[in-house]
Design a protein around this motif. Structure first.
Motif, short mmCIF file in Angstrom:
data_model
loop_
_atom_site.label_atom_id
_atom_site.label_comp_id
_atom_site.label_asym_id
_atom_site.label_seq_id
_atom_site.Cartn_x
_atom_site.Cartn_y
_atom_site.Cartn_z
N LEU A 240 -15.38 -10.68 -16.08
CA LEU A 240 -14.73 -10.57 -17.38
C LEU A 240 -15.38 -11.58 -18.32
O LEU A 240 -15.58 -12.74 -17.96
CB LEU A 240 -13.24 -10.87 -17.23
N THR A 241 -15.73 -11.12 -19.52
CA THR A 241 -16.41 -12.00 -20.47
C THR A 241 -15.84 -11.81 -21.87
O THR A 241 -15.21 -10.79 -22.15
CB THR A 241 -17.93 -11.71 -20.49
N THR A 242 -16.04 -12.81 -22.71
CA THR A 242 -15.59 -12.71 -24.10
C THR A 242 -16.76 -12.32 -24.99
O THR A 242 -17.90 -12.76 -24.78
CB THR A 242 -15.01 -14.05 -24.59
N ILE A 243 -16.48 -11.47 -25.97
CA ILE A 243 -17.49 -11.05 -26.94
C ILE A 243 -16.85 -11.14 -28.33
O ILE A 243 -15.63 -11.18 -28.47
CB ILE A 243 -17.98 -9.61 -26.68
N THR A 244 -17.68 -11.18 -29.36
CA THR A 244 -17.16 -11.29 -30.72
C THR A 244 -16.76 -9.91 -31.24
O THR A 244 -17.39 -8.89 -30.90
CB THR A 244 -18.20 -11.91 -31.66
N ASP A 245 -15.73 -9.90 -32.07
CA ASP A 245 -15.30 -8.68 -32.73
C ASP A 245 -16.41 -8.23 -33.69
O ASP A 245 -16.94 -9.04 -34.45
CB ASP A 245 -14.01 -8.94 -33.50
N PRO A 246 -16.79 -6.96 -33.67
CA PRO A 246 -17.90 -6.51 -34.53
C PRO A 246 -17.61 -6.60 -36.02
O PRO A 246 -18.53 -6.65 -36.83
CB PRO A 246 -18.12 -5.06 -34.09
N PHE A 247 -16.32 -6.62 -36.40
CA PHE A 247 -15.95 -6.78 -37.80
C PHE A 247 -15.65 -8.23 -38.16
O PHE A 247 -15.89 -8.66 -39.29
CB PHE A 247 -14.72 -5.93 -38.13
N GLN A 248 -15.10 -8.97 -37.20
CA GLN A 248 -14.65 -10.35 -37.47
C GLN A 248 -15.26 -11.27 -36.40
O GLN A 248 -14.67 -11.45 -35.33
CB GLN A 248 -13.13 -10.43 -37.41
N PRO A 249 -16.41 -11.84 -36.67
CA PRO A 249 -17.09 -12.67 -35.67
C PRO A 249 -16.28 -13.86 -35.19
O PRO A 249 -16.53 -14.38 -34.09
CB PRO A 249 -18.37 -13.12 -36.40
N LEU A 252 -12.39 -13.24 -30.91
CA LEU A 252 -12.94 -12.85 -29.62
C LEU A 252 -12.22 -11.63 -29.06
O LEU A 252 -11.01 -11.46 -29.25
CB LEU A 252 -12.84 -13.99 -28.62
N GLN A 253 -12.98 -10.80 -28.37
CA GLN A 253 -12.44 -9.70 -27.59
C GLN A 253 -12.92 -9.87 -26.16
O GLN A 253 -13.72 -10.76 -25.85
CB GLN A 253 -12.89 -8.36 -28.16
N LEU A 254 -12.44 -9.01 -25.28
CA LEU A 254 -12.83 -9.09 -23.87
C LEU A 254 -13.62 -7.86 -23.47
O LEU A 254 -13.39 -6.76 -23.98
CB LEU A 254 -11.58 -9.21 -22.98
N ALA A 255 -14.55 -8.07 -22.57
CA ALA A 255 -15.35 -6.97 -22.03
C ALA A 255 -15.53 -7.19 -20.54
O ALA A 255 -15.43 -8.31 -20.03
CB ALA A 255 -16.71 -6.88 -22.73
N LEU A 256 -15.79 -6.10 -19.84
CA LEU A 256 -15.96 -6.14 -18.40
C LEU A 256 -17.41 -5.84 -18.07
O LEU A 256 -17.96 -4.80 -18.47
CB LEU A 256 -15.03 -5.10 -17.74
N ASP A 257 -18.06 -6.78 -17.35
CA ASP A 257 -19.41 -6.54 -16.87
C ASP A 257 -19.33 -5.93 -15.48
O ASP A 257 -18.91 -6.58 -14.53
CB ASP A 257 -20.19 -7.86 -16.79
N ALA A 258 -19.70 -4.67 -15.38
CA ALA A 258 -19.63 -3.96 -14.10
C ALA A 258 -20.91 -3.17 -13.91
O ALA A 258 -21.26 -2.31 -14.72
CB ALA A 258 -18.42 -3.03 -14.06
N ASN A 259 -21.62 -3.48 -12.83
CA ASN A 259 -22.86 -2.79 -12.49
C ASN A 259 -23.86 -2.81 -13.64
O ASN A 259 -24.55 -1.83 -13.93
CB ASN A 259 -22.57 -1.33 -12.10
N GLY A 260 -23.93 -3.96 -14.31
CA GLY A 260 -24.89 -4.12 -15.39
C GLY A 260 -24.46 -3.52 -16.70
O GLY A 260 -25.21 -3.59 -17.68
N GLN A 261 -23.26 -2.92 -16.76
CA GLN A 261 -22.77 -2.33 -18.00
C GLN A 261 -21.62 -3.15 -18.54
O GLN A 261 -20.79 -3.66 -17.79
CB GLN A 261 -22.30 -0.88 -17.77
N GLN A 262 -21.56 -3.27 -19.86
CA GLN A 262 -20.50 -4.03 -20.52
C GLN A 262 -19.51 -3.07 -21.16
O GLN A 262 -19.87 -2.28 -22.02
CB GLN A 262 -21.10 -4.96 -21.57
N ILE A 263 -18.27 -3.13 -20.69
CA ILE A 263 -17.22 -2.23 -21.17
C ILE A 263 -16.24 -3.02 -22.00
O ILE A 263 -15.56 -3.92 -21.49
CB ILE A 263 -16.49 -1.55 -19.98
N ARG A 264 -16.17 -2.72 -23.29
CA ARG A 264 -15.23 -3.40 -24.18
C ARG A 264 -13.80 -2.97 -23.83
O ARG A 264 -13.51 -1.78 -23.68
CB ARG A 264 -15.54 -3.07 -25.63
#
Length: 626
Positions: A240-249, A252-264
């Motif tokens: 589980l990782t944090t990423i920035t909101d594409p509209f509001q840097p 923070l939002q959360l994303a899941l790194d699974a098998n090399g793919q990042q799922i918001r």
């Protein structure tokens, strides 16, 4: 004799194991998540003696962990939901305290400002009254700024909480995956305490993310979030990782790194503590900050409009009393065009605090609510002459947007943090009506000016002197222009002002309108300014500014109470689930004490069997040695 010794020693070992297990249960009576264990005893295989089968005593068949998957699953579900609601309740209560407390809320300084404005209307030329208006206006804008800053700080706390929770989820997931590997490698010979340790870790993990655990055939536990995203599968854990909101840097939002793919992950994908943080941000913090900004916009727009319609002590028309930042319109990080949106408040009565996403498909614009995705009415083409209009906001498109580009419109989100007092000279407070009317002393009728007001402060001829002369009781001219029909009781209007007359004018009667001029003690505009807090300026003219403040306090308080009630109710359900689990898996001291005595007596009896076998053996030795 050998059979007696073997049977006795086997029983001694079996009951020793049973006593050790009982002792282990008693020692862990206060250990969270511990599942009591029970020794399962079974008879040894008997021996065929020819004349029949002779038993060989007892043996330990298994040390069983007393657990129920259904009770454990129910406890996991209730625990994740309890963590979510408790987090939501704790954060919402802080916003409620911020808004409702007299020392930090808005209503006290709001009342002080309008009380000062009322005081100015009683003595419009008073320097002290003017200074007080400015001082209270600064206190009011400072409170708006402070409240917005506090809400921003809570948003930063949400970001910090998401970072910390993501790290903890990754740690717990990795540990669960490691234990899954140990357990699935030898599923038929697993330590009960190892299973308890894994269950505790799964409970902690679900407390952060919500969700559930599903057992595999090999004994491993797969853990999924409340939205069904896999956190642990077998001996593999997702990150589980944090990423920035594409509209509001800054968000923070959360994303899941699974098998090399990042799922918001959206708000519905997670429960537990993380879900509580995200629910607080979307359901309490954002609406409170947007509504606070809408009140700031409502105050600035209505006060500025009326202030521009007055005249200050220098004889100048009023300017903006408050300054305010424009609505935010930010582009998506993935936009490929050069388009920009410049926003401004168009119709205050239609101003909606809801955030809106605007999308350009290459030829036309569309709008949807940012929270629900529901379509929002949108008019205009985006030019300066025909701006895009949505919810009281006008937007002018600059640059060249590309097909698929998106923009987030936040009509009021930052307004409370940017509102300021725009003037610093008390003489510039426009307390006077800019024009005044006089009745000619030579008039023979009984008509008198009962009131004059400004209808268009932008009219270039507003301050131009005007003579109203009545030809007879039903007609008049203005600076020779006319005649115009006069209806008793109806206003006479010209050059951006209008006046009304009491009584009946006669032919030849004159009334003069001109600039109020510098140094006037006129309080006409101050009276209007002092009543703006009750003006129904919002929600299509149905809600006053005072009503909006009360609505904000009620909205936040209601959200906090509902979260608190829900958390209390969930606590009861969780306690019931815990009790149900403990009734099956928990250690009962009375039961263990009884087992301790029972196995102790059995152990002593087995020892006596061995002693008897020894006596028999000694008797045999004595008989043979004679």
């Amino acid at each position: 004799m050998a059979n007696v010794l073997s049977t006795g020693s086997g029983a001694l070992i079996a009951f020793q194991r049973a006593l050790a297990t009982v002792s282990h249960n008693v020692a862990n009576v206060a250990t969270e998540g511990y599942s009591r264990q029970r020794v399962e005893l079974a008879t040894r295989h008997p021996t065929d003696m020819g004349y029949g089968w002779v038993g060989n005593g007892v043996q330990v068949a298994d040390v069983r962990r007393i657990a129920d998957d259904l009770a454990t699953s129910r406890l996991l579900d209730s625990g994740g939901e309890l963590s979510r609601l408790q987090q939501l309740s704790a954060m919402a209560s802080r916003v409620d305290s911020l808004m409702s407390d007299k020392a930090t809320g808005l209503s006290g300084v709001w009342s002080n400002f309008f009380d000062a404005t009322t005081g100015l209307s009683s003595n419009a030329s008073s320097s002290a009254a003017r200074q007080e208006v400015l001082a209270d206006a600064r206190a009011l804008t400072n409170r708006f700024n402070q409240l917005n800053s506090q809400l921003d700080s809570l948003g930063n706390e949400v970001n910090s909480g998401l970072r910390a929770s993501a790290e903890e989820v990754n740690r717990l997931g990795a540990e669960i995956a490691r234990l899954n590997g140990e357990i699935s490698s030898n599923p038929n010979n697993v330590s009960n305490d190892l299973l308890d340790q894994r269950d505790r870790l799964v409970s902690e993990l679900v407390g952060h993310t919500g969700g559930t655990a599903v057992a595999q055939k090999d004994g491993a536990l797969n853990v999924f979030t409340a939205g069904g995203q896999a956190l642990v599968v077998g001996n593999t854990s997702s990150k589980l990782t944090t990423i920035t909101d594409p509209f509001q840097p800054e968000r923070l939002q959360l994303a899941l790194d699974a098998n090399g793919q990042q799922i918001r992950l959206n708000e519905s994908s997670l429960g537990g503590k993380i879900g509580g943080l995200m629910d607080f941000r979307s359901d309490v913090l954002d609406p409170a900050q947007a509504e606070l900004g809408r009140i700031a916009v409502g105050l600035a727009e209505t006060f500025n409009q009326q202030h521009r319609a007055g005249m200050d002590l220098n004889g100048q028309m009023g300017t903006d009393f408050f300054s305010l930042p424009a609505p935010r319109a930010t582009g998506h990080a993935a936009n490929t065009g050069t388009g920009t949106l410049t926003a401004s408040v168009g119709d205050l009565s239609k101003l909606d605090a809801q955030n809106v996403v605007l999308k350009f498909d290459g030829t036309a614009w569309s709008a949807t609510r940012a929270d629900t995705g529901a379509a929002v009415p949108l008019t205009g083409t985006g030019t300066a002459a025909d701006p895009l209009t949505i919810g009281g906001v006008e937007l002018v498109v600059g640059g060249t947007p590309a097909g698929g580009d998106r923009f987030l419109l936040q009509p009021t989100a930052g307004a409370a943090g940017g509102i300021k007092v725009a003037i610093d000279d008390p003489n510039r407070i426009a307390a006077a009506t800019p024009v005044k009317a006089q009745t000619d002393i030579g008039n023979i009728g009984n008509g008198k000016v009962s009131g004059i007001k400004v209808t268009d402060p932008t009219n270039a001829n507003l301050l131009t002197p005007a003579d109203i002369e009545f030809i007879d009781g039903t007609q008049y001219t203005v600076n020779g222009a006319g005649p115009y029909t006069y209806t008793p009781g109806q206003p006479i209007a010209a050059n951006g002002w209008s006046l009304t007359l009491d009584g009946v004018p006669s032919a030849g009667d004159n009334f003069r309108v001109g600039s109020t001029g510098a140094g006037s003690s006129d309080n006409g505009n101050a009276l209007l300014l002092s009543n703006l807090d009750d003006a129904k300026a919002l929600n299509s003219g149905t809600v006053s500014l005072n009503g909006a403040i009360g609505g904000l306090t009620t909205m936040v308080g209601s959200s906090a109470r509902q979260a608190d009630y829900a958390a209390d109710a969930q606590k009861i359900l969780h306690d019931q689930a815990q009790s149900a689990r403990d009734a099956i898996s928990g250690v009962n001291i009375d039961e263990e004490a009884a087992n301790l005595i029972r196995f102790q007596q059995a152990y002593q009896a087995a020892a006596q069997v061995i002693s008897t076998a020894d006596s028999m053996f000694q008797s045999l030795i004595s008989a043979v040695s004679r």
